[in-house]
Design an enzyme around this catalytic site. Sequence first.
Site, PDB file in Angstrom:
ATOM      1  N   GLU A  42       0.834  -1.196   0.000  1.00  0.00           N
ATOM      2  CA  GLU A  42       0.000   0.000   0.000  1.00  0.00           C
ATOM      3  C   GLU A  42       0.872   1.250   0.000  1.00  0.00           C
ATOM      4  O   GLU A  42       2.011   1.242   0.493  1.00  0.00           O
ATOM      5  CB  GLU A  42      -0.929  -0.023   1.213  1.00  0.00           C
ATOM      6  CG  GLU A  42      -1.968  -1.123   1.051  1.00  0.00           C
ATOM      7  CD  GLU A  42      -2.951  -1.231   2.211  1.00  0.00           C
ATOM      8  OE1 GLU A  42      -4.088  -1.583   1.960  1.00  0.00           O
ATOM      9  OE2 GLU A  42      -2.567  -0.950   3.357  1.00  0.00           O
ATOM     10  N   CYS A  70       3.323   8.615   1.226  1.00  0.00           N
ATOM     11  CA  CYS A  70       3.885   7.707   2.222  1.00  0.00           C
ATOM     12  C   CYS A  70       4.154   6.380   1.508  1.00  0.00           C
ATOM     13  O   CYS A  70       3.234   5.762   0.968  1.00  0.00           O
ATOM     14  CB  CYS A  70       2.875   7.539   3.359  1.00  0.00           C
ATOM     15  SG  CYS A  70       3.434   6.384   4.609  1.00  0.00           S
ATOM     16  N   CYS A  72       6.974  -7.016   7.061  1.00  0.00           N
ATOM     17  CA  CYS A  72       8.097  -6.507   7.847  1.00  0.00           C
ATOM     18  C   CYS A  72       8.500  -7.564   8.878  1.00  0.00           C
ATOM     19  O   CYS A  72       7.646  -8.216   9.469  1.00  0.00           O
ATOM     20  CB  CYS A  72       7.714  -5.211   8.555  1.00  0.00           C
ATOM     21  SG  CYS A  72       9.072  -4.480   9.486  1.00  0.00           S
ATOM     22  N   CYS A 100       6.772  -5.378  15.442  1.00  0.00           N
ATOM     23  CA  CYS A 100       6.264  -4.455  16.465  1.00  0.00           C
ATOM     24  C   CYS A 100       4.824  -4.869  16.814  1.00  0.00           C
ATOM     25  O   CYS A 100       4.005  -5.116  15.919  1.00  0.00           O
ATOM     26  CB  CYS A 100       6.301  -3.023  15.952  1.00  0.00           C
ATOM     27  SG  CYS A 100       7.968  -2.489  15.564  1.00  0.00           S
ATOM     28  N   CYS A 110       1.627  -2.916  15.232  1.00  0.00           N
ATOM     29  CA  CYS A 110       1.639  -2.515  13.817  1.00  0.00           C
ATOM     30  C   CYS A 110       1.000  -3.573  12.914  1.00  0.00           C
ATOM     31  O   CYS A 110       1.353  -4.754  12.988  1.00  0.00           O
ATOM     32  CB  CYS A 110       3.086  -2.260  13.396  1.00  0.00           C
ATOM     33  SG  CYS A 110       3.275  -1.929  11.634  1.00  0.00           S
ATOM     34  N   CYS A 119      -0.721   5.697   9.503  1.00  0.00           N
ATOM     35  CA  CYS A 119       0.488   4.948   9.838  1.00  0.00           C
ATOM     36  C   CYS A 119       0.132   3.649  10.542  1.00  0.00           C
ATOM     37  O   CYS A 119      -0.693   3.634  11.436  1.00  0.00           O
ATOM     38  CB  CYS A 119       1.353   5.722  10.820  1.00  0.00           C
ATOM     39  SG  CYS A 119       1.978   7.222  10.167  1.00  0.00           S
TER      40      CYS A 119
HETATM   41  N1  SAH Z   1       9.461   0.526   9.775  1.00  0.00           N
HETATM   42  C1  SAH Z   1       9.633   1.906   9.854  1.00  0.00           C
HETATM   43  C2  SAH Z   1       8.791   2.691   8.882  1.00  0.00           C
HETATM   44  C3  SAH Z   1       7.370   2.226   8.700  1.00  0.00           C
HETATM   45  S1  SAH Z   1       6.299   2.358  10.093  1.00  0.00           S
HETATM   46  C4  SAH Z   1       9.400   2.402  11.263  1.00  0.00           C
HETATM   47  O1  SAH Z   1       8.939   1.629  12.089  1.00  0.00           O
HETATM   48  O2  SAH Z   1       9.734   3.548  11.543  1.00  0.00           O
HETATM   49  C5  SAH Z   1       5.961   4.097  10.131  1.00  0.00           C
HETATM   50  C6  SAH Z   1       5.496   4.619  11.457  1.00  0.00           C
HETATM   51  O3  SAH Z   1       4.147   4.201  11.767  1.00  0.00           O
HETATM   52  C7  SAH Z   1       6.337   4.149  12.625  1.00  0.00           C
HETATM   53  O4  SAH Z   1       6.667   5.218  13.475  1.00  0.00           O
HETATM   54  C8  SAH Z   1       5.412   3.186  13.307  1.00  0.00           C
HETATM   55  O5  SAH Z   1       5.767   2.953  14.620  1.00  0.00           O
HETATM   56  C9  SAH Z   1       4.093   3.875  13.154  1.00  0.00           C
HETATM   57  N2  SAH Z   1       2.938   3.019  13.431  1.00  0.00           N
HETATM   58  C10 SAH Z   1       2.862   1.686  13.375  1.00  0.00           C
HETATM   59  N3  SAH Z   1       1.632   1.262  13.723  1.00  0.00           N
HETATM   60  C11 SAH Z   1       0.915   2.376  14.008  1.00  0.00           C
HETATM   61  C12 SAH Z   1      -0.444   2.615  14.389  1.00  0.00           C
HETATM   62  N4  SAH Z   1      -1.321   1.618  14.497  1.00  0.00           N
HETATM   63  N5  SAH Z   1      -0.826   3.886  14.602  1.00  0.00           N
HETATM   64  C13 SAH Z   1       0.024   4.920  14.404  1.00  0.00           C
HETATM   65  N6  SAH Z   1       1.305   4.767  14.024  1.00  0.00           N
HETATM   66  C14 SAH Z   1       1.748   3.501  13.816  1.00  0.00           C
HETATM   67 FE1  SF4 Z   2       7.965  -2.881  10.799  1.00  0.00          FE
HETATM   68 FE2  SF4 Z   2       5.644  -1.822  11.576  1.00  0.00          FE
HETATM   69 FE3  SF4 Z   2       7.649  -2.029  13.297  1.00  0.00          FE
HETATM   70 FE4  SF4 Z   2       7.841  -0.247  11.288  1.00  0.00          FE
HETATM   71  S1  SF4 Z   2       6.360  -0.208  12.963  1.00  0.00           S
HETATM   72  S2  SF4 Z   2       9.418  -1.680  11.994  1.00  0.00           S
HETATM   73  S3  SF4 Z   2       6.739  -1.390   9.676  1.00  0.00           S
HETATM   74  S4  SF4 Z   2       6.581  -3.751  12.322  1.00  0.00           S
END
Ligand code: SAH
Ligand code: SF4
Length: 365
Positions: A108, A121, A128, A132, A135, A353
Amino acid sequence: MQKRVPSPGFALYFPYPIMTNLIDLTFHELEALIISLDEPPYRARQVWQWLWQKGCRDVAAMTDVSKSLRARLAEVATIIWPKVAREQVSADGTVKFLLALPDGEAVECVLIPERDHYTACLSTQVGCAMGCAFCATGMLGFRRNMTPGEMLGQVLVARWYLLDRGEPLLLRNLVFMGMGEPLLNYENLVQTLEALHHPQGLDFSSRRITISTAGVERHLLDLGRSGLCSLAISLHAPTQALRETIMPGAARLPLPELIALLAQYPLKPRERLTFEYLLLDGVNDSVEDARELVRLLSRLKAKVNLIAYNATPGLPYRPPSPERMFAFQETLKAKGLTTTLRKSKGADIAAACGQLRGECGDLGD
Ligand code: SAH
Ligand code: SF4
Protein backbone atom coordinates in the site's frame (compact mmCIF):
# COMPACT_ATOMS: atom_id res chain seq x y z
CA MET A 1 24.56 -5.53 1.89
CA GLN A 2 21.14 -6.99 1.15
CA LYS A 3 20.77 -8.53 -2.28
CA ARG A 4 18.39 -6.87 -4.65
CA VAL A 5 15.44 -9.17 -5.18
CA PRO A 6 15.11 -10.13 -8.81
CA SER A 7 11.69 -9.41 -10.17
CA PRO A 8 10.37 -10.50 -13.54
CA GLY A 9 11.16 -6.94 -14.55
CA PHE A 10 14.83 -6.92 -13.50
CA ALA A 11 16.85 -9.02 -15.85
CA LEU A 12 19.49 -6.89 -17.51
CA TYR A 13 22.03 -9.68 -17.45
CA PHE A 14 19.67 -12.54 -18.15
CA PRO A 15 18.84 -13.92 -21.56
CA TYR A 16 15.76 -12.68 -23.33
CA PRO A 17 12.78 -13.00 -23.32
CA ILE A 18 12.98 -11.97 -19.64
CA MET A 19 12.69 -8.22 -19.98
CA THR A 20 14.43 -5.50 -18.07
CA ASN A 21 12.04 -3.12 -16.36
CA LEU A 22 13.61 0.24 -17.20
CA ILE A 23 12.46 1.86 -13.93
CA ASP A 24 14.51 -0.73 -12.01
CA LEU A 25 17.78 0.58 -13.49
CA THR A 26 20.17 3.18 -12.15
CA PHE A 27 21.11 5.90 -14.62
CA HIS A 28 24.46 4.15 -15.19
CA GLU A 29 22.80 0.78 -15.77
CA LEU A 30 20.55 2.43 -18.35
CA GLU A 31 23.61 3.93 -20.02
CA ALA A 32 25.30 0.52 -20.07
CA LEU A 33 22.19 -1.04 -21.60
CA ILE A 34 22.10 1.62 -24.31
CA ILE A 35 25.81 1.17 -25.07
CA SER A 36 25.25 -2.60 -25.30
CA LEU A 37 22.68 -1.85 -28.01
CA ASP A 38 25.37 0.03 -30.02
CA GLU A 39 23.85 3.41 -29.32
CA PRO A 40 25.71 6.46 -27.96
CA PRO A 41 25.55 6.85 -24.16
CA TYR A 42 24.00 10.35 -24.31
CA ARG A 43 20.73 8.74 -25.39
CA ALA A 44 20.36 7.51 -21.81
CA ARG A 45 19.50 11.02 -20.70
CA GLN A 46 16.65 11.24 -23.20
CA VAL A 47 15.23 7.88 -22.14
CA TRP A 48 15.62 8.77 -18.45
CA GLN A 49 13.61 11.96 -18.99
CA TRP A 50 10.85 9.97 -20.65
CA LEU A 51 10.75 7.56 -17.73
CA TRP A 52 10.75 10.04 -14.86
CA GLN A 53 9.65 13.43 -16.16
CA LYS A 54 7.10 12.35 -18.75
CA GLY A 55 5.86 9.22 -16.99
CA CYS A 56 6.24 7.20 -20.18
CA ARG A 57 5.01 3.61 -19.96
CA ASP A 58 5.74 2.47 -23.49
CA VAL A 59 9.16 2.50 -25.17
CA ALA A 60 7.49 3.02 -28.56
CA ALA A 61 6.02 6.33 -27.35
CA MET A 62 9.45 7.98 -26.79
CA THR A 63 9.01 10.05 -29.93
CA ASP A 64 12.24 12.07 -29.86
CA VAL A 65 14.34 8.91 -29.43
CA SER A 66 15.55 7.43 -32.72
CA LYS A 67 13.34 4.73 -34.20
CA SER A 68 16.25 2.27 -34.24
CA LEU A 69 16.91 2.68 -30.53
CA ARG A 70 13.23 2.37 -29.70
CA ALA A 71 13.00 -0.84 -31.69
CA ARG A 72 16.12 -2.35 -30.08
CA LEU A 73 15.12 -1.24 -26.61
CA ALA A 74 11.63 -2.70 -27.00
CA GLU A 75 13.18 -6.11 -27.73
CA VAL A 76 14.97 -6.26 -24.38
CA ALA A 77 13.19 -3.87 -22.07
CA THR A 78 9.80 -2.80 -20.93
CA ILE A 79 8.31 -0.31 -18.46
CA ILE A 80 6.16 -1.77 -15.72
CA TRP A 81 4.58 0.38 -13.01
CA PRO A 82 2.91 -1.26 -10.03
CA LYS A 83 -0.72 -1.89 -10.96
CA VAL A 84 -3.33 0.03 -9.00
CA ALA A 85 -5.57 -2.78 -7.77
CA ARG A 86 -7.69 -0.49 -5.63
CA GLU A 87 -7.94 3.20 -4.85
CA GLN A 88 -9.75 4.53 -1.77
CA VAL A 89 -10.35 8.18 -0.98
CA SER A 90 -10.81 9.28 2.62
CA ALA A 91 -13.19 12.01 3.78
CA ASP A 92 -10.13 14.24 4.37
CA GLY A 93 -8.83 13.71 0.81
CA THR A 94 -6.19 11.11 1.67
CA VAL A 95 -5.89 8.50 -1.08
CA LYS A 96 -4.77 4.94 -0.41
CA PHE A 97 -3.56 2.79 -3.29
CA LEU A 98 -3.36 -0.96 -3.11
CA LEU A 99 -0.62 -1.82 -5.59
CA ALA A 100 -0.21 -5.23 -7.18
CA LEU A 101 3.39 -6.24 -7.90
CA PRO A 102 4.35 -8.52 -10.82
CA ASP A 103 4.79 -11.64 -8.64
CA GLY A 104 1.33 -11.34 -7.09
CA GLU A 105 2.42 -9.60 -3.89
CA ALA A 106 0.74 -6.33 -2.91
CA VAL A 107 1.72 -3.21 -0.97
CA GLU A 108 0.00 0.00 0.00
CA CYS A 109 0.99 3.57 -0.65
CA VAL A 110 -0.79 6.69 0.60
CA LEU A 111 -1.13 10.19 -0.82
CA ILE A 112 -1.80 12.82 1.83
CA PRO A 113 -3.07 16.34 1.09
CA GLU A 114 -1.33 19.14 3.05
CA ARG A 115 -2.04 22.86 2.98
CA ASP A 116 0.01 23.66 -0.15
CA HIS A 117 1.29 20.31 -1.39
CA TYR A 118 0.89 16.54 -1.22
CA THR A 119 3.00 14.05 0.70
CA ALA A 120 3.33 10.41 -0.36
CA CYS A 121 3.88 7.71 2.22
CA LEU A 122 5.86 4.88 0.62
CA SER A 123 6.46 1.22 1.39
CA THR A 124 9.89 -0.43 1.19
CA GLN A 125 9.16 -4.09 1.88
CA VAL A 126 6.26 -6.49 1.46
CA GLY A 127 5.51 -7.10 5.15
CA CYS A 128 8.10 -6.51 7.85
CA ALA A 129 10.33 -8.71 9.98
CA MET A 130 10.51 -6.39 12.99
CA GLY A 131 7.32 -7.64 14.64
CA CYS A 132 6.26 -4.46 16.46
CA ALA A 133 3.28 -5.49 18.58
CA PHE A 134 1.10 -2.51 17.60
CA CYS A 135 1.64 -2.52 13.82
CA ALA A 136 -0.58 -4.04 11.12
CA THR A 137 2.38 -4.55 8.79
CA GLY A 138 4.31 -6.28 11.58
CA MET A 139 1.47 -8.78 11.89
CA LEU A 140 2.08 -9.90 8.31
CA GLY A 141 5.67 -10.93 8.92
CA PHE A 142 8.33 -10.45 6.24
CA ARG A 143 7.60 -11.52 2.68
CA ARG A 144 10.25 -9.81 0.56
CA ASN A 145 12.15 -6.62 -0.23
CA MET A 146 10.75 -4.27 -2.82
CA THR A 147 12.94 -3.49 -5.84
CA PRO A 148 13.95 0.12 -6.63
CA GLY A 149 11.46 0.15 -9.51
CA GLU A 150 8.69 -0.95 -7.19
CA MET A 151 9.53 1.74 -4.62
CA LEU A 152 9.84 4.41 -7.31
CA GLY A 153 6.73 3.08 -9.04
CA GLN A 154 4.74 4.27 -6.02
CA VAL A 155 5.96 7.83 -6.65
CA LEU A 156 5.06 7.58 -10.34
CA VAL A 157 1.58 6.27 -9.53
CA ALA A 158 0.99 9.03 -6.96
CA ARG A 159 2.37 11.82 -9.15
CA TRP A 160 0.36 10.83 -12.21
CA TYR A 161 -2.77 10.33 -10.13
CA LEU A 162 -2.55 14.06 -9.32
CA LEU A 163 -1.52 15.16 -12.82
CA ASP A 164 -4.30 13.14 -14.51
CA ARG A 165 -6.85 14.91 -12.31
CA GLY A 166 -5.45 18.37 -13.04
CA GLU A 167 -4.70 18.75 -9.33
CA PRO A 168 -2.94 22.10 -8.89
CA LEU A 169 -1.00 21.03 -5.78
CA LEU A 170 2.15 19.06 -6.41
CA LEU A 171 3.58 15.96 -4.85
CA ARG A 172 6.40 17.60 -2.92
CA ASN A 173 7.29 15.47 0.09
CA LEU A 174 8.06 11.79 0.40
CA VAL A 175 8.05 9.85 3.65
CA PHE A 176 9.20 6.24 3.79
CA MET A 177 6.73 5.36 6.54
CA GLY A 178 4.60 2.76 4.80
CA MET A 179 5.10 -0.97 4.98
CA GLY A 180 8.51 -2.35 5.91
CA GLU A 181 11.78 -1.35 7.53
CA PRO A 182 13.78 0.78 5.06
CA LEU A 183 17.21 0.05 6.57
CA LEU A 184 16.68 -3.68 6.03
CA ASN A 185 16.41 -3.02 2.29
CA TYR A 186 19.33 -0.64 2.19
CA GLU A 187 20.93 -1.19 -1.19
CA ASN A 188 17.62 -0.81 -3.00
CA LEU A 189 16.71 2.16 -0.81
CA VAL A 190 19.88 4.05 -1.75
CA GLN A 191 19.31 3.38 -5.45
CA THR A 192 15.75 4.66 -5.02
CA LEU A 193 16.90 7.84 -3.28
CA GLU A 194 19.55 8.50 -5.91
CA ALA A 195 16.98 8.13 -8.69
CA LEU A 196 14.61 10.48 -6.85
CA HIS A 197 17.33 13.14 -6.69
CA HIS A 198 18.38 12.91 -10.33
CA PRO A 199 18.10 16.41 -11.89
CA GLN A 200 16.89 14.97 -15.22
CA GLY A 201 14.38 12.86 -13.36
CA LEU A 202 11.98 13.56 -10.52
CA ASP A 203 14.48 15.96 -8.89
CA PHE A 204 13.36 15.70 -5.23
CA SER A 205 15.63 17.52 -2.80
CA SER A 206 16.91 15.63 0.25
CA ARG A 207 15.00 18.06 2.51
CA ARG A 208 11.76 16.72 1.04
CA ILE A 209 12.48 13.07 1.79
CA THR A 210 12.23 11.41 5.22
CA ILE A 211 13.17 7.86 6.05
CA SER A 212 11.59 6.38 9.17
CA THR A 213 13.38 3.54 10.92
CA ALA A 214 12.62 1.50 14.00
CA GLY A 215 16.37 1.69 14.70
CA VAL A 216 18.60 -0.82 12.94
CA GLU A 217 22.33 -0.56 13.60
CA ARG A 218 23.45 -1.66 10.18
CA HIS A 219 23.53 1.25 7.72
CA LEU A 220 22.07 3.83 10.10
CA LEU A 221 25.18 6.00 9.99
CA ASP A 222 25.77 5.19 6.30
CA LEU A 223 22.38 6.73 5.58
CA GLY A 224 23.35 9.86 7.53
CA ARG A 225 26.64 10.17 5.68
CA SER A 226 24.89 9.77 2.32
CA GLY A 227 23.05 13.07 2.86
CA LEU A 228 20.21 11.69 0.73
CA CYS A 229 17.34 12.30 3.18
CA SER A 230 16.26 13.28 6.67
CA LEU A 231 15.84 10.69 9.40
CA ALA A 232 13.00 9.88 11.77
CA ILE A 233 13.42 7.26 14.48
CA SER A 234 10.44 5.29 15.76
CA LEU A 235 11.18 5.24 19.48
CA HIS A 236 7.81 4.56 21.16
CA ALA A 237 9.31 3.58 24.52
CA PRO A 238 11.66 5.42 26.88
CA THR A 239 13.22 2.28 28.40
CA GLN A 240 14.78 -0.90 27.04
CA ALA A 241 12.39 -3.08 29.08
CA LEU A 242 9.28 -1.49 27.56
CA ARG A 243 10.78 -1.42 24.10
CA GLU A 244 11.44 -5.15 24.33
CA THR A 245 7.76 -5.81 24.93
CA ILE A 246 6.31 -3.62 22.17
CA MET A 247 9.19 -3.57 19.63
CA PRO A 248 10.96 -6.90 20.04
CA GLY A 249 12.82 -6.76 16.72
CA ALA A 250 14.08 -3.21 17.15
CA ALA A 251 15.00 -3.82 20.81
CA ARG A 252 17.69 -6.27 19.69
CA LEU A 253 19.73 -3.08 19.43
CA PRO A 254 19.67 -2.03 23.10
CA LEU A 255 18.34 1.47 23.68
CA PRO A 256 21.61 2.88 25.16
CA GLU A 257 23.45 1.64 22.05
CA LEU A 258 20.84 3.14 19.72
CA ILE A 259 21.19 6.49 21.50
CA ALA A 260 25.01 6.31 21.37
CA LEU A 261 24.83 5.60 17.65
CA LEU A 262 22.44 8.49 17.06
CA ALA A 263 24.79 10.82 18.93
CA GLN A 264 27.21 10.23 16.04
CA TYR A 265 24.60 10.78 13.36
CA PRO A 266 25.77 13.57 11.03
CA LEU A 267 23.37 16.52 11.22
CA LYS A 268 23.36 19.68 9.15
CA PRO A 269 23.54 23.00 11.03
CA ARG A 270 20.23 23.62 12.82
CA GLU A 271 19.02 20.11 11.90
CA ARG A 272 17.63 17.86 14.64
CA LEU A 273 16.87 14.17 14.93
CA THR A 274 13.16 13.50 14.77
CA PHE A 275 11.82 10.90 17.18
CA GLU A 276 8.37 9.44 16.62
CA TYR A 277 6.60 8.41 19.79
CA LEU A 278 3.36 6.52 19.43
CA LEU A 279 1.07 7.06 22.40
CA LEU A 280 -0.53 3.81 23.56
CA ASP A 281 -3.11 4.09 26.31
CA GLY A 282 -1.78 2.78 29.63
CA VAL A 283 1.38 1.39 28.00
CA ASN A 284 3.85 4.23 27.41
CA ASP A 285 1.84 7.41 28.04
CA SER A 286 2.32 8.26 31.73
CA VAL A 287 3.93 11.47 32.97
CA GLU A 288 6.75 9.29 34.36
CA ASP A 289 7.29 7.87 30.83
CA ALA A 290 7.49 11.46 29.55
CA ARG A 291 10.14 12.33 32.15
CA GLU A 292 12.09 9.20 31.26
CA LEU A 293 11.93 10.23 27.60
CA VAL A 294 13.35 13.66 28.40
CA ARG A 295 16.26 12.04 30.27
CA LEU A 296 16.90 9.61 27.43
CA LEU A 297 17.12 12.33 24.79
CA SER A 298 18.85 14.94 26.94
CA ARG A 299 22.19 14.69 25.19
CA LEU A 300 20.86 14.69 21.63
CA LYS A 301 19.67 17.45 19.34
CA ALA A 302 16.17 16.05 19.23
CA LYS A 303 12.55 16.86 18.58
CA VAL A 304 9.63 14.57 19.28
CA ASN A 305 6.57 13.89 17.14
CA LEU A 306 3.87 12.43 19.32
CA ILE A 307 1.40 10.28 17.41
CA ALA A 308 -1.93 9.07 18.74
CA TYR A 309 -2.24 5.35 18.09
CA ASN A 310 -4.56 4.38 15.22
CA ALA A 311 -6.59 1.46 16.45
CA THR A 312 -5.91 -1.64 14.38
CA PRO A 313 -8.35 -4.57 14.29
CA GLY A 314 -7.03 -7.62 16.09
CA LEU A 315 -4.57 -5.65 18.24
CA PRO A 316 -5.22 -4.79 21.89
CA TYR A 317 -3.93 -1.18 21.88
CA ARG A 318 -5.96 2.03 22.10
CA PRO A 319 -5.07 5.71 21.83
CA PRO A 320 -4.97 7.62 25.16
CA SER A 321 -7.58 10.27 26.01
CA PRO A 322 -6.84 13.80 24.74
CA GLU A 323 -6.15 14.85 28.37
CA ARG A 324 -3.49 12.17 28.82
CA MET A 325 -1.84 13.08 25.51
CA PHE A 326 -1.87 16.75 26.49
CA ALA A 327 -0.29 15.99 29.87
CA PHE A 328 2.43 13.94 28.17
CA GLN A 329 3.18 16.70 25.70
CA GLU A 330 3.22 19.39 28.39
CA THR A 331 5.78 17.41 30.42
CA LEU A 332 8.12 17.30 27.43
CA LYS A 333 7.59 20.99 26.65
CA ALA A 334 8.18 22.02 30.25
CA LYS A 335 11.62 20.40 30.02
CA GLY A 336 12.39 22.30 26.82
CA LEU A 337 11.95 19.41 24.38
CA THR A 338 10.40 20.54 21.06
CA THR A 339 7.27 18.50 20.54
CA THR A 340 4.40 18.25 18.11
CA LEU A 341 1.27 16.15 18.37
CA ARG A 342 0.62 14.70 14.94
CA LYS A 343 -2.91 14.11 13.74
CA SER A 344 -3.22 11.11 11.49
CA LYS A 345 -5.08 11.41 8.24
CA GLY A 346 -7.04 8.80 6.34
CA ALA A 347 -7.98 6.75 9.42
CA ASP A 348 -11.45 6.04 7.99
CA ILE A 349 -9.90 4.07 5.11
CA ALA A 350 -7.16 2.49 7.28
CA ALA A 351 -4.56 4.61 5.49
CA ALA A 352 -2.93 6.00 8.59
CA CYS A 353 0.49 4.95 9.84
CA GLY A 354 0.64 1.35 10.88
CA GLN A 355 -2.71 0.45 9.35
CA LEU A 356 -1.17 -0.69 6.09
CA ARG A 357 -1.38 -4.38 5.34
CA GLY A 358 -1.41 -4.74 1.55
CA GLU A 359 -3.26 -8.00 1.85
CA CYS A 360 -3.34 -9.93 -1.39
CA GLY A 361 -6.84 -11.03 -0.40
CA ASP A 362 -7.85 -7.38 -0.77
CA LEU A 363 -7.29 -7.61 -4.51
CA GLY A 364 -10.51 -9.51 -5.06
CA ASP A 365 -12.99 -6.89 -3.92
N1 SAH B 1 9.46 0.53 9.78
C1 SAH B 1 9.63 1.91 9.85
C2 SAH B 1 8.79 2.69 8.88
C3 SAH B 1 7.37 2.23 8.70
S1 SAH B 1 6.30 2.36 10.09
C4 SAH B 1 9.40 2.40 11.26
O1 SAH B 1 8.94 1.63 12.09
O2 SAH B 1 9.73 3.55 11.54
C5 SAH B 1 5.96 4.10 10.13
C6 SAH B 1 5.50 4.62 11.46
O3 SAH B 1 4.15 4.20 11.77
C7 SAH B 1 6.34 4.15 12.63
O4 SAH B 1 6.67 5.22 13.48
C8 SAH B 1 5.41 3.19 13.31
O5 SAH B 1 5.77 2.95 14.62
C9 SAH B 1 4.09 3.88 13.15
N2 SAH B 1 2.94 3.02 13.43
C10 SAH B 1 2.86 1.69 13.38
N3 SAH B 1 1.63 1.26 13.72
C11 SAH B 1 0.91 2.38 14.01
C12 SAH B 1 -0.44 2.62 14.39
N4 SAH B 1 -1.32 1.62 14.50
N5 SAH B 1 -0.83 3.89 14.60
C13 SAH B 1 0.02 4.92 14.40
N6 SAH B 1 1.31 4.77 14.02
C14 SAH B 1 1.75 3.50 13.82
FE1 SF4 C 1 7.96 -2.88 10.80
FE2 SF4 C 1 5.64 -1.82 11.58
FE3 SF4 C 1 7.65 -2.03 13.30
FE4 SF4 C 1 7.84 -0.25 11.29
S1 SF4 C 1 6.36 -0.21 12.96
S2 SF4 C 1 9.42 -1.68 11.99
S3 SF4 C 1 6.74 -1.39 9.68
S4 SF4 C 1 6.58 -3.75 12.32
